[in-house]
Design a protein around this motif. Sequence first.
Motif, PDB file in Angstrom:
ATOM      1  N   ASN A   1     -15.181   2.866   6.471  1.00 41.64           N
ATOM      2  CA  ASN A   1     -16.308   2.841   5.550  1.00 41.64           C
ATOM      3  C   ASN A   1     -16.736   4.244   5.121  1.00 41.64           C
ATOM      4  OD1 ASN A   1     -16.322   0.068   5.538  1.00 41.64           O
ATOM      5  ND2 ASN A   1     -17.852  -0.101   7.154  1.00 41.64           N
ATOM      6  N   LEU A   2     -16.675   5.219   6.034  1.00 42.64           N
ATOM      7  CA  LEU A   2     -16.991   6.600   5.662  1.00 42.64           C
ATOM      8  C   LEU A   2     -16.018   7.116   4.606  1.00 42.64           C
ATOM      9  CD1 LEU A   2     -17.825   8.192   9.125  1.00 42.64           C
ATOM     10  CD2 LEU A   2     -19.392   7.941   7.188  1.00 42.64           C
ATOM     11  N   LEU A   3     -14.733   6.880   4.825  1.00 39.30           N
ATOM     12  CA  LEU A   3     -13.736   7.332   3.854  1.00 39.30           C
ATOM     13  C   LEU A   3     -13.834   6.560   2.542  1.00 39.30           C
ATOM     14  CD1 LEU A   3     -10.660   7.971   6.139  1.00 39.30           C
ATOM     15  CD2 LEU A   3     -12.016   9.651   4.897  1.00 39.30           C
ATOM     16  N   LEU A   4     -14.103   5.273   2.646  1.00 45.33           N
ATOM     17  CA  LEU A   4     -14.263   4.471   1.438  1.00 45.33           C
ATOM     18  C   LEU A   4     -15.441   4.988   0.612  1.00 45.33           C
ATOM     19  CD1 LEU A   4     -13.297   2.066  -0.186  1.00 45.33           C
ATOM     20  CD2 LEU A   4     -14.671   0.586   1.293  1.00 45.33           C
ATOM     21  N   ASP A   5     -16.579   5.275   1.272  1.00 44.27           N
ATOM     22  CA  ASP A   5     -17.730   5.826   0.556  1.00 44.27           C
ATOM     23  C   ASP A   5     -17.396   7.179  -0.071  1.00 44.27           C
ATOM     24  OD1 ASP A   5     -19.464   3.700   0.970  1.00 44.27           O
ATOM     25  OD2 ASP A   5     -20.362   4.582   2.774  1.00 44.27           O
TER      26      ASP A   5
ATOM     27  N   ILE B   1     -15.174   0.980  15.649  1.00 44.16           N
ATOM     28  CA  ILE B   1     -15.147   2.402  15.287  1.00 44.16           C
ATOM     29  C   ILE B   1     -14.184   2.630  14.123  1.00 44.16           C
ATOM     30  CG2 ILE B   1     -13.394   3.120  16.966  1.00 44.16           C
ATOM     31  CD1 ILE B   1     -16.467   5.163  15.929  1.00 44.16           C
ATOM     32  N   ALA B   2     -13.077   1.908  14.101  1.00 40.71           N
ATOM     33  CA  ALA B   2     -12.131   2.028  12.990  1.00 40.71           C
ATOM     34  C   ALA B   2     -12.794   1.605  11.684  1.00 40.71           C
ATOM     35  CB  ALA B   2     -10.882   1.196  13.264  1.00 40.71           C
TER      36      ALA B   2
ATOM     37  N   ALA C   1       0.828  -1.210   0.000  1.00 46.29           N
ATOM     38  CA  ALA C   1       0.000   0.000   0.000  1.00 46.29           C
ATOM     39  C   ALA C   1       0.860   1.256   0.000  1.00 46.29           C
ATOM     40  CB  ALA C   1      -0.944  -0.006   1.200  1.00 46.29           C
ATOM     41  N   ALA C   2       2.000   1.201   0.676  1.00 43.34           N
ATOM     42  CA  ALA C   2       2.888   2.362   0.767  1.00 43.34           C
ATOM     43  C   ALA C   2       3.507   2.729  -0.583  1.00 43.34           C
ATOM     44  CB  ALA C   2       3.985   2.107   1.794  1.00 43.34           C
ATOM     45  N   ARG C   3       3.424   1.841  -1.548  1.00 45.81           N
ATOM     46  CA  ARG C   3       3.942   2.131  -2.896  1.00 45.81           C
ATOM     47  C   ARG C   3       2.970   2.973  -3.713  1.00 45.81           C
ATOM     48  NH1 ARG C   3       5.953  -3.567  -2.581  1.00 45.81           N
ATOM     49  NH2 ARG C   3       8.185  -3.343  -2.287  1.00 45.81           N
ATOM     50  N   HIS C   4       1.812   3.251  -3.128  1.00 43.55           N
ATOM     51  CA  HIS C   4       0.789   4.046  -3.798  1.00 43.55           C
ATOM     52  C   HIS C   4       0.661   5.386  -3.077  1.00 43.55           C
ATOM     53  CE1 HIS C   4      -0.007  -0.136  -4.864  1.00 43.55           C
ATOM     54  NE2 HIS C   4      -0.513   0.350  -5.973  1.00 43.55           N
ATOM     55  N   PRO C   5       0.043   6.373  -3.719  1.00 46.38           N
ATOM     56  CA  PRO C   5      -0.127   7.669  -3.043  1.00 46.38           C
ATOM     57  C   PRO C   5      -0.842   7.513  -1.700  1.00 46.38           C
ATOM     58  CG  PRO C   5      -0.694   7.841  -5.376  1.00 46.38           C
ATOM     59  CD  PRO C   5      -0.488   6.376  -5.090  1.00 46.38           C
ATOM     60  N   ASP C   6      -0.398   8.277  -0.713  1.00 48.00           N
ATOM     61  CA  ASP C   6      -0.990   8.210   0.630  1.00 48.00           C
ATOM     62  C   ASP C   6      -2.496   8.422   0.608  1.00 48.00           C
ATOM     63  OD1 ASP C   6       1.444   7.731   1.856  1.00 48.00           O
ATOM     64  OD2 ASP C   6       1.735   9.808   2.481  1.00 48.00           O
ATOM     65  N   SER C   7      -2.967   9.304  -0.251  1.00 45.34           N
ATOM     66  CA  SER C   7      -4.397   9.613  -0.287  1.00 45.34           C
ATOM     67  C   SER C   7      -5.238   8.414  -0.734  1.00 45.34           C
ATOM     68  CB  SER C   7      -4.672  10.806  -1.201  1.00 45.34           C
ATOM     69  OG  SER C   7      -4.307  10.500  -2.533  1.00 45.34           O
ATOM     70  N   TRP C   8      -4.641   7.440  -1.394  1.00 39.49           N
ATOM     71  CA  TRP C   8      -5.371   6.258  -1.840  1.00 39.49           C
ATOM     72  C   TRP C   8      -5.625   5.272  -0.704  1.00 39.49           C
ATOM     73  CZ3 TRP C   8      -3.201   4.061  -7.076  1.00 39.49           C
ATOM     74  CH2 TRP C   8      -3.223   5.066  -8.058  1.00 39.49           C
ATOM     75  N   ARG C   9      -4.818   5.333   0.324  1.00 43.48           N
ATOM     76  CA  ARG C   9      -4.802   4.297   1.366  1.00 43.48           C
ATOM     77  C   ARG C   9      -5.858   4.555   2.443  1.00 43.48           C
ATOM     78  NH1 ARG C   9       0.167   3.193   5.433  1.00 43.48           N
ATOM     79  NH2 ARG C   9      -0.545   1.221   6.274  1.00 43.48           N
ATOM     80  N   VAL C  10      -6.679   3.536   2.688  1.00 41.22           N
ATOM     81  CA  VAL C  10      -7.654   3.533   3.768  1.00 41.22           C
ATOM     82  C   VAL C  10      -7.215   2.388   4.681  1.00 41.22           C
ATOM     83  CG1 VAL C  10     -10.098   3.247   4.338  1.00 41.22           C
ATOM     84  CG2 VAL C  10      -9.453   4.421   2.234  1.00 41.22           C
ATOM     85  N   CYS C  11      -6.665   2.737   5.845  1.00 46.64           N
ATOM     86  CA  CYS C  11      -5.964   1.760   6.681  1.00 46.64           C
ATOM     87  C   CYS C  11      -6.636   1.569   8.039  1.00 46.64           C
ATOM     88  CB  CYS C  11      -4.519   2.208   6.873  1.00 46.64           C
ATOM     89  SG  CYS C  11      -3.558   1.090   7.906  1.00 46.64           S
ATOM     90  N   LEU C  12      -7.147   0.380   8.279  1.00 46.81           N
ATOM     91  CA  LEU C  12      -7.829   0.067   9.537  1.00 46.81           C
ATOM     92  C   LEU C  12      -6.907   0.261  10.739  1.00 46.81           C
ATOM     93  CD1 LEU C  12     -10.706  -0.863  10.166  1.00 46.81           C
ATOM     94  CD2 LEU C  12      -9.844  -3.191  10.238  1.00 46.81           C
ATOM     95  N   ASP C  13      -5.646  -0.145  10.637  1.00 47.68           N
ATOM     96  CA  ASP C  13      -4.697   0.040  11.744  1.00 47.68           C
ATOM     97  C   ASP C  13      -4.543   1.517  12.106  1.00 47.68           C
ATOM     98  OD1 ASP C  13      -4.177  -2.667  12.013  1.00 47.68           O
ATOM     99  OD2 ASP C  13      -2.284  -2.601  10.925  1.00 47.68           O
ATOM    100  N   ALA C  14      -4.470   2.369  11.107  1.00 48.11           N
ATOM    101  CA  ALA C  14      -4.311   3.804  11.362  1.00 48.11           C
ATOM    102  C   ALA C  14      -5.521   4.368  12.094  1.00 48.11           C
ATOM    103  CB  ALA C  14      -4.092   4.551  10.054  1.00 48.11           C
TER     104      ALA C  14
END
Length: 151
Positions: free
Chosen positions: A49-53, A43-44, A13-26
């Motif tokens: 899901n909010l960001l994914l939508d 809650i994560a 995932a880190a090989r892609h732009p940061d804005s593309w990544r939706v990370c449950l751990d974060a």
Amino acid sequence: MIGPPGCGKSTFAARHPDSWRVCLDAFRKAATDSEADQSATPIAAEIQNLLLDARLARGLTTVVDSTNIYPHVRAGLLARARYWQRPAAAVLFDVPLPIVEAQNAARDRVVPVHILREHHRLLPTADQLHSEGFGVVHLASELTPVAETLR
């Protein structure tokens, strides 16, 4: 992305732009100051899901950085893609268990081995992912940058 902890998903995932990544751990870390605090997963997942939508509504490429081991979790991701009329592609981290165990042992946040092995056992096949509704399934072992890290 689909794979057990320590298989290389976040590195991929880190090989892609940061804005593309939706990370449950974060999102767990944002809620509790700990990526490992599993009590924050509900809650994560809501934040994810909010960001994914938000991203899918805009037709933006999105990389979901979580294990996605369980069929019901993948079904939820696929339902969101269908709702927003977006294609869904899977990257299946078909990493041999000994490599996953070694990579996990070298991480800052080591996942207990019994959990790692259970997640590895639950890995779906590419055919299963196609039958679930993923239009494209890539094997991590066949993707050049990932394959190089698996040697």
